[in-house]
Scaffold this motif. Structure first.
Motif, PDB file in Angstrom:
ATOM      1  N   ASN C 124      26.873   5.930  -1.833  1.00 27.95           N
ATOM      2  CA  ASN C 124      27.986   6.854  -1.605  1.00 27.95           C
ATOM      3  C   ASN C 124      29.348   6.166  -1.479  1.00 27.95           C
ATOM      4  OD1 ASN C 124      25.995   8.803  -1.573  1.00 27.95           O
ATOM      5  ND2 ASN C 124      25.826   8.752   0.634  1.00 27.95           N
ATOM      6  N   ASP C 128      28.852   2.963  -6.072  1.00 24.67           N
ATOM      7  CA  ASP C 128      27.726   3.845  -6.360  1.00 24.67           C
ATOM      8  C   ASP C 128      28.133   4.891  -7.399  1.00 24.67           C
ATOM      9  OD1 ASP C 128      25.300   5.035  -6.218  1.00 24.67           O
ATOM     10  OD2 ASP C 128      25.697   6.128  -4.369  1.00 24.67           O
ATOM     11  N   ARG C 189      19.116   4.248 -13.125  1.00 27.43           N
ATOM     12  CA  ARG C 189      18.779   5.457 -12.363  1.00 27.43           C
ATOM     13  C   ARG C 189      17.491   5.256 -11.590  1.00 27.43           C
ATOM     14  NH1 ARG C 189      20.545  10.649 -14.402  1.00 27.43           N
ATOM     15  NH2 ARG C 189      18.463  11.503 -14.305  1.00 27.43           N
ATOM     16  N   ARG C 192      17.850   2.771  -8.711  1.00 23.05           N
ATOM     17  CA  ARG C 192      18.637   3.323  -7.609  1.00 23.05           C
ATOM     18  C   ARG C 192      17.793   4.271  -6.752  1.00 23.05           C
ATOM     19  NH1 ARG C 192      21.113   7.513  -5.681  1.00 23.05           N
ATOM     20  NH2 ARG C 192      22.967   7.211  -4.409  1.00 23.05           N
ATOM     21  N   THR C 193      17.131   5.234  -7.433  1.00 24.59           N
ATOM     22  CA  THR C 193      16.307   6.189  -6.702  1.00 24.59           C
ATOM     23  C   THR C 193      15.233   5.475  -5.891  1.00 24.59           C
ATOM     24  OG1 THR C 193      16.523   7.464  -8.718  1.00 24.59           O
ATOM     25  CG2 THR C 193      15.137   8.384  -7.009  1.00 24.59           C
ATOM     26  N   ASP C 197      14.879   5.099  -1.720  1.00 27.04           N
ATOM     27  CA  ASP C 197      13.627   5.469  -1.083  1.00 27.04           C
ATOM     28  C   ASP C 197      13.103   4.332  -0.207  1.00 27.04           C
ATOM     29  OD1 ASP C 197      12.504   7.998  -1.486  1.00 27.04           O
ATOM     30  OD2 ASP C 197      10.629   7.043  -2.119  1.00 27.04           O
TER      31      ASP C 197
END
Lengths: 342, 367, 309
Positions: C124, C128, C189, C192-193, C197
């Motif tokens: 954020n 990012d 992507r 990052r996800t 997590d």
């Protein structure tokens, strides 16, 4: 230390039932939200997804509205107005004012072509003088139709296949998964090309070819989710109570699969649009004179050095539509998954 | 309260969480002390703020947490004023933590020997070989059989109980001054629970650490703790020695907790429970937060927050029932029985002390 | 492990067998013969040509012959170039495709890891946001559009790279970039996800409680655990590159199998299409097999049982 404060006399009377009633012990200060409401709240906060939704709405309206109202006939040839650059009323910036550089000099292409001052082609014209804007709208419509049909098959074949496989389990599941693995072991585009060769190039065969290959991902995701849900207590309870499998599927499984389904759909759509554009670009998809974003790109690419707008416009529209679907998909995924960032 | 033996002094701690609906006041003015070598149990329902308290001590709160007031004094310094770098030096060295779920608190892709050795390498600057040798000793200490061969195994090759032993080994490998155990046995089978609790007690003697023991299970507290603090809705409502809390509780919430715990005396009757749910801390009620669920509630409970009333030098409770003007109420049957038992015990103790006064004092002087 | 490997290889062979069979009979459904592109021929000439391609035999015999040939890597003779065996056509063109494909996947995945991990660590923030924009653009801009733009702006206008043809390494730069963008975006992507997590998991909390610095927590614990699952998307990324290469090779005039595939489709060169289909499936199966084995090696949880769940 308690005695320092003077307390009213009746302070130490036990609470009356009326006092108690005034105290709502179950009061929840935060507004209570259902799952969908909560997802909606999160989606609204996601600016990217929100803007995408608006853009897609506009694109949909314009693409399908152009069936009734189109600035020009997308297939009308007008050789005297060939290769006119973009001219948007009221904008004087080079590139959008109908001028182009020829032999080192900026000239008004519209004047040279003998067009009246009231003639505007927002995105210019192609080498046959066809209005690019109308053609882009037409091409977008084809892309969207293909995307919608692919989605339909995703939802029918993919979801059913996945649910059935996951629900049955055992040998049937193993066999059904092997089938998917075999389909997935050939690059999708190769399968699509083979099917199109058999079915003859054209809109219908593209749709069938994409439909027949796009559902595998959905089937796998739905299967995984179904298997997980199957062992949950409420499904077990419904089974113990003797509810029919079909009823369980619709009443209990589908609502809980919906987020997986919606999210995956949002990623199927740009994929289908990409495949159509690519096939038409190669020359085995939609063929001229019909417009599609792929054929427009191919036409534009030939003249890119001299008339870059002829490729920029369809490329821009294609990328924006794909971008919007991807952003919306991301937004929906974040909205449905409370673990992701607030 | 200010005692030289205090190793940790938490004063007037307030922690808020920013959420979409507003600020959740998770910790509302909490103060307590931890003495050297003792075990302090913090008991309460889920959501009462136990874990947030310990996380604040460790400096590991979520990013939306804000400490609005208070201090945490450790060795004369306020932990809340320390920089992140300084806190890194304290975590795992002076203060260590054991987490609730051993199944998820170990790195699945790192050999356990290395995981135990890590705090040594970070804080003591040890080379890997030396740290691993010490990790091996620690594994033996926490009772992992065949430690030599298992040092290179991965977490998934161990059972839940064994994993919690490894987590304990990680926490204790640097002989920390304070060990925070956040529901360390909740996720384990009952038989394993007892083993882990015994291990913790045994190790506490060996390496003389102070323990903050977070739990919602009073049954576990009885055998582990020296002192108990009962938390409700982000506040401590009663604290005292383990005997005082178990046999002479004063706060109606503590009564409720104790009554809802099955004992050997519990016959076929239905186990009593506390009606209702804890208040929403987004908008805490005025007065006593427990009033709405309290059948002994007074009118003032809805108007003014009760201060701590002294029961004994070590025992305090925040309830208006202890105010001199308050009506006398009869606690639940079970609590009365406990109090009776406590009175007998005290009498016996006094008698015992009277008999042996002189020798005991002499003994202490000699030491 | 050996048993698992044997099973996987058996499935690989079974898959290829099914692929060969299905494509063979699909192709038999197609109209058109090697003669479609030729001028009128006499009956005897036609018979001769049919004999040359083995088309005079019954279909089942043709199938058995084809299967027997395919096992030895013989896919018959091209319709388009009647003197060239398909196997020669493919083997002489596979090298440029492999080179560009491998370069693209390596460059894409490595840059993707950097971008994705950076985004997750600075969650954020502007970093990012940038990472997110890069990755969303990467999956939204088709590789062939990017290829044309790169060719024009970096090749023709800036003159940094040759625009077309095939030569040394410098010729591979632009096509590699065009193909690498999507894998870059996808892996960024994914990483990052995955990393977001992992960063919220209990064992990261424990690592912090040990007093590890932020960098050590990420380097020793977060990175490894978020990168292992990345192996699972290498297969789909390979598919993506194979697909993209068909157009990108065309745009840059690279004599690879992608370009050949499109050419064969446009000229109805069925034997070559079939041969290439089999080669593509074979390559994909091998990639999937390798990534599966690799996953088992690097993830200790699967190592023992020898099978991914």
């Amino acid at each position: 230390m308690a005695d320092t404060v003077k307390l009213p006399e009746d302070s130490f009377k036990p609470m009356t039932p009326a006092d108690r009633a005034a105290l709502d012990s179950e009061k929840i200060a935060a507004p209570s939200l259902t799952f969908t409401q909560d997802a909606w709240r999160r989606l609204k906060k996601n600016r990217g997804a929100w803007v995408s939704l608006i853009i897609l709405a506009i694109v949909f309206i314009m693409a399908f509205g152009s069936i009734f109202v189109s600035p020009h006939n997308p297939n009308a040839v007008n050789p005297s107005y060939a290769n006119l650059p973009s001219k948007i009323p009221g904008i004087g910036i080079n590139g959008f004012n109908g001028t182009l550089v020829q032999a080192g000099q900026r000239i008004d292409a519209y004047q040279q072509a003998g067009a009246s001052s009231g003639t505007y082609y927002i995105m210019g014209t192609d080498y046959l003088g066809r209005d690019l804007f109308s053609r882009v709208l037409y091409g977008t419509r084809i892309s969207l139709i293909i995307a919608l049909v692919a989605t339909f098959f995703d939802l029918t074949i993919g979801v059913t296949y996945g649910m059935f496989s996951g629900w049955k389990g055992g040998r049937i599941d193993t066999f059904m998964q092997r089938v998917i693995e075999i389909i997935l072991s050939i690059p999708n585009l190769v399968v699509i090309v083979l099917l199109i060769l058999i079915l003859k190039p054209g809109m219908t065969s593209i749709i069938i070819a994409i439909a027949l290959t796009s559902w595998t991902n959905m089937a796998r995701l739905v299967r995984a989710q179904t298997m997980e849900l199957k062992s949950q207590e409420y499904i077990l309870a419904a089974r113990t109570l003797g509810e029919r499998p079909l009823k369980i599927a619709f009443k209990h499984l589908l609502p809980n699969l919906s987020s997986v389904i919606i999210i995956n759909t949002m990623f199927t759509i740009p994929n289908a649009i990409f495949f159509e554009a690519m096939l038409s670009y190669i020359g085995i998809g939609i063929s001229s004179p019909q417009a599609s974003l792929g054929t427009l790109l191919n036409d534009g690419q030939k003249n890119f050095q001299f008339l870059p707008y002829q490729m920029w416009w369809p490329a821009l529209v294609l990328s924006i539509v794909m971008l919007a679907f991807n952003l919306l998909g991301d937004g929906l995924r974040d909205a449905f998954d409370p673990r992701t960032k607030e | 309260m200010d005692n030289e033996k205090d190793i940790l002094e938490v004063r007037n701690l307030q922690v808020d969480f920013k959420t979409y609906a507003g600020d959740v006041k998770a910790i509302r003015n909490v103060s307590f002390d931890l003495r050297k070598g003792e075990t302090l149990a913090i008991v309460g329902e889920s959501g009462s703020g136990k874990s947030v308290t310990t996380r604040t001590i460790m400096g590991l709160n979520a990013t939306n947490a804000r400490i609005t007031n208070g201090s945490i004094m450790y060795k004369g310094e306020d932990l809340l004023k320390k920089s992140e770098k300084e806190m890194e030096g304290i975590r795992g060295q002076d203060i260590a933590e054991i987490f609730q779920d051993p199944m998820t608190s170990l790195d699945p892709t790192m050999k356990i020997g290395r995981q135990i050795a890590e705090p040594l390498m970070v804080h003591k600057g040890m080379k890997k070989e030396k740290a691993l040798a010490q990790a091996l000793e620690m594994m033996k200490l926490v009772g992992i059989t065949d430690a030599e061969n298992r040092i290179n195994d991965y977490p998934h090759q161990f059972s839940g109980g064994m994993r919690q032993r490894i987590v304990i080994a990680i926490a204790l490998v640097n002989y920390p001054e304070i060990l925070i155990a956040d529901e360390p046995t909740t996720a384990l089978d009952v038989t394993i629970q007892a083993q882990i609790l015994n291990l913790m007690k045994e190790l506490q003697d060996k390496i003389s650490t102070s323990i903050i023991f977070i739990t919602h299970d009073l049954g576990v507290v009885a055998g582990m703790a020296d002192r108990v603090a009962v938390m409700y809705a982000g506040k401590i409502v009663e604290y005292g020695t383990v005997d005082e809390i178990f046999y002479n509780p004063k706060h109606p919430y503590t009564w409720g907790l104790l009554s809802s715990m099955p004992t050997l005396d519990t016959k076929g009757d239905e186990l009593p429970s506390i009606p209702g749910t804890p208040p929403d801390l987004l908008d805490p009620p005025v007065g006593d937060a427990f009033a709405a669920r309290n059948q002994y509630a007074l009118k003032i409970d809805t108007e003014k927050e009760p201060p701590f009333f002294k029961v004994s030098d070590t025992h305090y409770a925040a309830t208006w029932l202890l105010h001199p003007d308050a009506p006398k109420v009869t606690p639940p049957e079970q609590i009365v029985a406990r109090q009776k038992k406590y009175a007998e015990m005290q009498a016996a103790l006094r008698k015992h002390q009277a008999d042996h006064t002189t020798p005991v004092e002499e003994e202490e002087e000699q030491q | 492990m050996a048993k698992y490997l044997a099973k996987r290889i058996f499935y690989l062979i079974l898959t290829l067998f099914i692929v060969i069979t299905v494509t063979f009979f699909l192709m038999k459904l197609l109209p058109g013969t090697p003669l479609t592109n030729q001028a009128k021929l006499s009956k005897s000439q036609i018979a001769l040509i049919y004999q040359q391609y083995g088309l005079d035999k019954p279909v089942w015999q043709q199938y058995v012959l084809y299967l027997a040939g395919a096992v030895k890597g013989d896919f018959g003779t091209s319709f388009q170039f009647s003197d060239q065996p398909v196997s020669y056509l493919i083997s002489s063109r596979i090298e440029p495709s492999l080179q560009i494909g491998l370069q693209a996947i390596i460059v894409g995945v490595i840059l993707g890891i950097v971008v994705g991990a950076f985004g997750a660590m600075k969650q954020n923030t502007w970093a990012d946001t940038t990472a997110t924009i890069v990755s969303i653009l990467g999956i939204s801009i088709p590789s062939f559009v990017l290829a044309v733009l790169l060719q024009y702006y970096l090749g023709l206008k800036a003159g940094w790279f040759p625009i077309a043809e095939w030569g040394g390494f410098i010729y591979t730069v632009l096509p590699t970039l065009a193909l690498a963008f999507t894998p870059l975006a996808e892996s960024a992507r994914f990483v990052r996800t995955e990393m977001v997590d992992v960063l919220s998991s209990d064992y990261i909390e424990l690592a912090k409680a040990k007093g590890l610095s932020r960098t050590s927590v990420i380097y020793h614990h977060a990175l490894r655990n978020s990168l292992i699952p990345l192996i699972t998307i290498v297969g789909p990324l390979a598919v993506n590159i194979m697909t993209g290469s068909m157009v990108v090779e065309n745009i840059f005039s690279i004599p690879g199998i992608g370009e050949q595939f499109v050419k064969s489709v446009l000229t109805n060169d069925y034997p070559t299409i079939m041969g290439l289909t089999i080669v593509y499936s074979f390559m994909l199966c091998v990639v999937l097999l390798i990534t599966d084995i690799l996953y088992g090696i690097v993830d200790p949880r699967i190592r023992i049982t020898g099978k991914a769940n």
